[in-house]
Motif scaffolding. Structure first.
Motif, PDB file in Angstrom:
ATOM      1  N   ASN A 192       1.063  -0.868  -0.273  1.00 46.74           N
ATOM      2  CA  ASN A 192      -0.307   0.007  -0.276  1.00 46.74           C
ATOM      3  C   ASN A 192       1.151   1.516  -0.291  1.00 46.74           C
ATOM      4  O   ASN A 192       0.275   1.582   0.653  1.00 46.74           O
ATOM      5  CB  ASN A 192      -0.989  -0.174   1.517  1.00 46.74           C
ATOM      6  N   ILE A 193       1.906   0.850  -0.548  1.00 42.23           N
ATOM      7  CA  ILE A 193       2.594   2.505  -0.691  1.00 42.23           C
ATOM      8  C   ILE A 193       2.762   3.587  -2.572  1.00 42.23           C
ATOM      9  O   ILE A 193       2.633   2.516  -2.856  1.00 42.23           O
ATOM     10  CB  ILE A 193       4.355   1.786  -0.334  1.00 42.23           C
ATOM     11  N   THR A 194       2.719   4.482  -2.428  1.00 37.52           N
ATOM     12  CA  THR A 194       2.405   5.876  -3.133  1.00 37.52           C
ATOM     13  C   THR A 194       3.941   6.404  -3.104  1.00 37.52           C
ATOM     14  O   THR A 194       3.870   6.594  -1.921  1.00 37.52           O
ATOM     15  CB  THR A 194       1.078   5.320  -2.947  1.00 37.52           C
ATOM     16  N   SER A 195       3.719   7.172  -3.468  1.00 39.81           N
ATOM     17  CA  SER A 195       4.519   8.074  -4.509  1.00 39.81           C
ATOM     18  C   SER A 195       4.213   9.390  -2.311  1.00 39.81           C
ATOM     19  O   SER A 195       4.766  10.083  -2.330  1.00 39.81           O
ATOM     20  CB  SER A 195       4.540   9.076  -5.229  1.00 39.81           C
ATOM     21  N   GLU A 196       2.925   9.443  -2.084  1.00 37.70           N
ATOM     22  CA  GLU A 196       1.959  10.578  -1.340  1.00 37.70           C
ATOM     23  C   GLU A 196       2.890  10.085  -0.281  1.00 37.70           C
ATOM     24  O   GLU A 196       3.007  10.570   0.834  1.00 37.70           O
ATOM     25  CB  GLU A 196       1.313  11.338  -0.941  1.00 37.70           C
ATOM     26  N   ASN A 197       2.693   8.852   0.137  1.00 34.80           N
ATOM     27  CA  ASN A 197       2.529   8.469   1.718  1.00 34.80           C
ATOM     28  C   ASN A 197       3.979   7.544   1.995  1.00 34.80           C
ATOM     29  O   ASN A 197       3.958   6.491   3.367  1.00 34.80           O
ATOM     30  CB  ASN A 197       1.261   6.849   2.125  1.00 34.80           C
ATOM     31  N   SER A 198       4.689   7.050   0.907  1.00 26.61           N
ATOM     32  CA  SER A 198       6.085   6.406   1.505  1.00 26.61           C
ATOM     33  C   SER A 198       6.703   6.344   2.598  1.00 26.61           C
ATOM     34  O   SER A 198       7.279   7.999   3.168  1.00 26.61           O
ATOM     35  CB  SER A 198       7.048   6.250  -0.150  1.00 26.61           C
ATOM     36  N   PRO A 199       7.320   5.455   3.424  1.00 24.97           N
ATOM     37  CA  PRO A 199       7.611   5.719   4.458  1.00 24.97           C
ATOM     38  C   PRO A 199       9.210   5.895   4.604  1.00 24.97           C
ATOM     39  O   PRO A 199       9.946   7.014   4.773  1.00 24.97           O
ATOM     40  CB  PRO A 199       8.241   4.140   5.269  1.00 24.97           C
ATOM     41  N   LEU A 217      11.784  15.265 -12.607  1.00 28.91           N
ATOM     42  CA  LEU A 217      12.275  13.918 -12.001  1.00 28.91           C
ATOM     43  C   LEU A 217      10.576  13.073 -12.728  1.00 28.91           C
ATOM     44  O   LEU A 217       9.557  12.595 -12.092  1.00 28.91           O
ATOM     45  CB  LEU A 217      11.543  14.278 -10.146  1.00 28.91           C
ATOM     46  N   THR A 218      11.323  11.775 -13.097  1.00 30.41           N
ATOM     47  CA  THR A 218      10.877  10.772 -14.053  1.00 30.41           C
ATOM     48  C   THR A 218      10.636   9.691 -12.412  1.00 30.41           C
ATOM     49  O   THR A 218      11.517   9.769 -11.434  1.00 30.41           O
ATOM     50  CB  THR A 218      11.863   9.538 -14.237  1.00 30.41           C
ATOM     51  N   GLN A 219       9.657   8.919 -12.747  1.00 35.63           N
ATOM     52  CA  GLN A 219       9.235   8.397 -11.451  1.00 35.63           C
ATOM     53  C   GLN A 219       9.527   6.753 -11.887  1.00 35.63           C
ATOM     54  O   GLN A 219       9.968   6.101 -12.722  1.00 35.63           O
ATOM     55  CB  GLN A 219       6.945   8.055 -10.800  1.00 35.63           C
ATOM     56  N   ASN A 220       9.356   6.017 -10.683  1.00 35.72           N
ATOM     57  CA  ASN A 220       9.329   4.292 -10.530  1.00 35.72           C
ATOM     58  C   ASN A 220       8.693   3.857 -11.015  1.00 35.72           C
ATOM     59  O   ASN A 220       7.529   4.827 -11.087  1.00 35.72           O
ATOM     60  CB  ASN A 220      10.675   4.213  -8.884  1.00 35.72           C
ATOM     61  N   ASP A 221       8.924   2.834 -11.654  1.00 37.56           N
ATOM     62  CA  ASP A 221       7.496   2.068 -12.413  1.00 37.56           C
ATOM     63  C   ASP A 221       6.482   1.032 -11.241  1.00 37.56           C
ATOM     64  O   ASP A 221       7.431   1.254  -9.943  1.00 37.56           O
ATOM     65  CB  ASP A 221       8.322   0.419 -12.948  1.00 37.56           C
ATOM     66  N   GLY A 222       5.800   1.745 -11.448  1.00 34.54           N
ATOM     67  CA  GLY A 222       4.765   0.567 -10.139  1.00 34.54           C
ATOM     68  C   GLY A 222       4.383   1.978  -9.450  1.00 34.54           C
ATOM     69  O   GLY A 222       3.623   1.574  -8.433  1.00 34.54           O
ATOM     70  N   TYR A 223       4.499   2.949  -9.925  1.00 37.70           N
ATOM     71  CA  TYR A 223       4.308   4.039  -8.427  1.00 37.70           C
ATOM     72  C   TYR A 223       3.343   5.050  -9.620  1.00 37.70           C
ATOM     73  O   TYR A 223       3.709   6.166  -9.128  1.00 37.70           O
ATOM     74  CB  TYR A 223       4.822   4.520  -8.040  1.00 37.70           C
TER      75      TYR A 223
END
Length: 525
Positions: free
Chosen positions: A93-100, A519-525
């Motif tokens: 349940n990790i997103t680019s907004e809530n990632s630890p 900044l490009t995003q990693n796959d899966g997010y």
């Protein structure tokens, strides 16, 4: 008088920083003190770097809360319902907004900005060469270290080596993984060069050993096995460090001889709550907050001491009626099980026991609790002072062994390195085997020797096994109210989820991408 006033202010600033969480402050000595003082006087320069050391993450506080990161692996389950291990990592349940790890990005670049400023100006230092070289080496070591954290978490990231001002172009693109790796290696090599002609300090600061050992780790993680083996061997051949005879004491003794780089805590100015958050919840005389509960998955990896075989292997000597007897000594040093006497009390993790297995509250979810790293002679309600080890000699031996095995070269030397670690804990030697057989052995040895030190979290990702049923299926002990194992002694506690598309990487924080569209995003997010 002016210099005395500045020194008082700077020391006060450092005390403030050491008494606060790094996430809660944003203090930069360079903004408060004239650069002609900070970058000319070694005493001020060292204090400047102290603030950066204070920003190095440690494992007694996971990326976004007080829990152990190992609970986001198949080695443990946290008893609290709220940590990210339960709500984000283990549920995919990790997103680019809530990632630890969003906080890691912000902190790392904040510290890198400080270091860039220092490195740009350190040639102004007016101290003795041995002191100046140490400070310069520490600056490059720390910059390499923070970039190494970013690399393993996000892959390639923007490489920024000069202080940035508002007038500069701040919309920096990501460098490739290979470029980031090469920069990190060059930073550690530069640091090592300075350290060769520098005074020595404690394990809490960068050193030649630390620079080369962590370089070897980074190369191993990135699959550069031959280069990693060379670096680890260089440390093993030249270090003054040695394996401590008492495994359990390494994690609570600041003077442990095998520690290469650590963070130490001096109560009351600097401490943590590792004891309270991991002492078992109990109705007995000693009761903490539960915290990290080792899984049956991990317990099953501790061999029988007499034979060197797993309990599940024929001829191991395992007795199901006495399941915890005769195991690898690191088991008793690391894990509290049903019937363990500790802190003057006996903990019964059986159902209905004083620290019994439960499905709610802070009691253990797995039937085990963590003993390793926890101070037995300290009241768990007080702030904890044991150090967090970033790298130690035993890991260097295992990094060396794995690098040799994966490169397919000198398997005999790999066996010798593994056995050096096993001998310390009075475990029988392993014999020479095939590459695939030794791969299994070194991975098991890492899991046992380095348990709870955050290595498993990254190991299962770089090995590509994090999303396998073996890792996602979590077992707890299956025991009756008398403390007897039921059937094979284990049952499924939960089956976790995994973001297959993301693999082992974490997202670039959305807040950073909102500010910097390059900044490009990693796959899966």
């Amino acid at each position: 008088m002016k210099k005395t006033t500045i020194l008082f202010f700077l020391v006060s600033l450092t005390i403030l920083q050491f008494s606060c969480d790094s996430d809660s402050i944003d203090l930069d000595p360079q903004g408060a003190i004239s650069s002609d003082v900070v970058f000319t006087d070694p005493a001020f320069a060292e204090t400047y770097l102290n603030a950066v050391y204070n920003g190095v993450p440690h494992g007694f506080s996971a990326p976004d809360g007080w829990y152990m990161l190992t609970s986001a692996t198949d080695d443990a389950e946290n008893s609290y319902p709220w940590p990210s291990s339960n709500t984000k990592f283990n549920t995919a349940n990790i997103t680019s907004e809530n990632s630890p790890f969003n906080g890691l990005w912000n902190n790392a670049y904040f510290q890198i900005r400080r270091l860039n400023n220092f490195i740009q100006n350190y040639d102004q230092l007016e101290g003795a060469d041995a002191v100046n070289n140490r400070l310069k080496g520490e600056a490059h070591f720390l910059r390499g270290y923070f970039y190494s954290l970013l690399l393993k978490t996000f892959s390639g990231v923007p490489i920024i080596t000069v202080p940035q001002e508002l007038a500069d172009d701040l919309l920096v693109s990501r460098n490739t993984k290979e470029e980031t790796l090469n920069f990190i290696v060059s930073e550690f090599d530069t640091a090592a060069g300075f350290f060769e002609n520098a005074e020595t300090k404690s394990s809490t600061r960068g050193s030649w050993d630390a620079a080369i050992a962590i370089k070897a780790r980074v190369l191993l993680y990135e699959g550069k096995y031959a280069e990693s083996a060379v670096a680890s061997k260089l440390v093993l051949d030249n270090t003054s460090r040695s394996l401590d005879s008492d495994y359990q004491s390494v994690f609570v003794n600041n003077d442990a001889t095998e520690v290469i780089f650590d963070t130490q805590f001096s109560d009351p100015d600097k401490g943590h709550w590792g004891n309270l958050f991991n002492t078992p919840k109990s109705s007995g005389a000693v009761s903490g907050w539960g915290g990290t509960g080792p899984t049956q998955n991990l317990v099953d990896q501790y061999e029988m001491q007499a034979t060197g075989l797993l309990p599940s292997e024929a001829g191991s000597g395992y007795d199901i009626n006495n399941p915890y007897d005769g195991r690898d000594p690191r088991f008793e040093a690391s894990i509290i099980h049903d019937g363990t006497e500790w802190k003057g009390d006996v903990f019964f993790h059986r159902p209905g026991g004083n620290a019994g297995i439960a499905t709610s509250g802070d009691f253990t979810r797995t039937g085990y609790s963590m003993k390793k790293m926890i101070q037995e002679d300290t009241n768990h309600n007080d702030r904890s002072t044991q150090h967090w080890i970033h790298i130690r000699l035993a890991e260097v031996y295992l990094n060396y062994a794995e690098a040799l095995i994966e490169s397919g070269a000198s398997l005999g030397l790999a066996v010798d390195a593994i056995n050096a670690v096993r001998t310390r804990s009075s475990m029988p030697d392993i014999g020479l085997g095939s590459q695939s057989e030794l791969r299994i052995r070194v991975r098991r040895e890492r899991r046992v020797e380095l348990a709870f030190e955050e290595h498993r979290f990254w190991d299962i990702r770089r090995w590509g096994i994090a999303g396998t049923p073996e890792v996602l299926t979590i077992y707890r002990v299956d025991m009756d109210t008398d403390g007897n194992l039921i059937d094979d002694g284990k049952e499924i506690w939960e089956t976790r989820d995994w973001n297959v598309e993301a693999g082992g990487l974490f997202p670039i924080p959305q807040s950073e991408r909102d500010k910097n569209t390059n900044l490009t995003q990693n796959d899966g997010y």
